[in-house]
Design a protein around this motif. Sequence first.
Motif, PDB file in Angstrom:
ATOM      1  N   LEU A  88       0.801  -1.197   0.030  1.00 47.06           N
ATOM      2  CA  LEU A  88      -0.008   0.022  -0.044  1.00 47.06           C
ATOM      3  C   LEU A  88       0.961   1.214   0.156  1.00 47.06           C
ATOM      4  O   LEU A  88       1.829   1.082   0.625  1.00 47.06           O
ATOM      5  CB  LEU A  88      -1.196   0.022   1.310  1.00 47.06           C
ATOM      6  N   TYR A  89       0.754   2.364  -0.808  1.00 41.91           N
ATOM      7  CA  TYR A  89       1.357   3.466  -0.823  1.00 41.91           C
ATOM      8  C   TYR A  89       1.318   4.270   0.480  1.00 41.91           C
ATOM      9  O   TYR A  89       2.186   4.904   0.712  1.00 41.91           O
ATOM     10  CB  TYR A  89       0.924   4.494  -1.963  1.00 41.91           C
ATOM     11  N   ASN A  90       0.287   4.083   1.378  1.00 42.06           N
ATOM     12  CA  ASN A  90       0.034   4.917   2.267  1.00 42.06           C
ATOM     13  C   ASN A  90       1.236   4.586   3.419  1.00 42.06           C
ATOM     14  O   ASN A  90       1.496   3.421   4.053  1.00 42.06           O
ATOM     15  CB  ASN A  90      -1.104   4.666   3.033  1.00 42.06           C
ATOM     16  N   PRO A  91       2.282   5.557   3.698  1.00 42.49           N
ATOM     17  CA  PRO A  91       3.375   5.377   4.669  1.00 42.49           C
ATOM     18  C   PRO A  91       2.998   5.008   5.953  1.00 42.49           C
ATOM     19  O   PRO A  91       3.602   4.173   6.676  1.00 42.49           O
ATOM     20  CB  PRO A  91       4.087   6.408   4.790  1.00 42.49           C
ATOM     21  N   GLN A  92       1.665   5.389   6.421  1.00 44.69           N
ATOM     22  CA  GLN A  92       1.304   4.927   7.792  1.00 44.69           C
ATOM     23  C   GLN A  92       0.880   3.471   8.051  1.00 44.69           C
ATOM     24  O   GLN A  92       0.533   3.024   8.868  1.00 44.69           O
ATOM     25  CB  GLN A  92       0.193   6.078   8.023  1.00 44.69           C
ATOM     26  N   SER A  93       0.641   2.792   6.757  1.00 45.50           N
ATOM     27  CA  SER A  93       0.067   1.705   6.860  1.00 45.50           C
ATOM     28  C   SER A  93       1.081   0.489   7.196  1.00 45.50           C
ATOM     29  O   SER A  93       0.923  -0.589   7.969  1.00 45.50           O
ATOM     30  CB  SER A  93      -0.557   1.145   5.595  1.00 45.50           C
TER      31      SER A  93
END
Length: 244
Positions: A38-43
């Motif tokens: 997933l691109y979301n770095p928080q994931s």
Amino acid sequence: MTPTPASGPASGSTDAHEHIHRFLLLGKKKLFFYHLALYNPQSGHNYQAVFSFSIKDNGELRNMYLKDLAQHENERVFYSLRCPHHFELPELQQGKEFGVHLERVVVKPDGSRDFQQMTTAETMVDCKREDVLSFRKLGNLPYPEYLTYLVFGEGDEIHLAHQLAERPNWDEALTIAPAQPIDPALLKKVPTFVIDSIRDAHDKLIESPLKKGQQYQGKIDGSGPAVDFTVGRQGWFNHTSLNS
């Protein structure tokens, strides 16, 4: 082991951004494992990675996977290992054992995915340092000019994973049949595979630009050996939660 339906957040879409990890299964003769990013770095899932784990169960999970795959070969059904325990993905680069469940991932007519747990007990997986074939944190990679994949596999079972460059994008894994052997030493490096007859979309796509049964040509690292190939079974596609 008797297949059972998953419960809770393990069933349904990855849109919930659970901080657990899933690894796609590819291959029949030798299994390869592709991290679902997933691109979301928080994931905690913002890594594109390819592995060759050892499954420590005397072949039981592998046999279950192969039997189920044979029943769904011509359907939009994928398979993944789901680790229900939290850890940071870069830990795998130092070697790690962890427990997983086998999942059948059914793509519904509306494009959503249903993750169906097949195993009742966790199976241990061993990842050694040498099992980490490719590992890259997402970000700072510009869109390529032409359609670009990572290429890996063994013998006549070769797999492509769409290189995750800028965002938005699409994630895809599929198996191809090359017309000529690819140097095993090159495959172990997981090089790029550039199809210069197709320009990169520079955006997300809702279906693969490579059509099953059709023939194309790719070049190792863009300027290396040219390989003619026929597209086989798609093992993953995501243009939704990837970009969330």
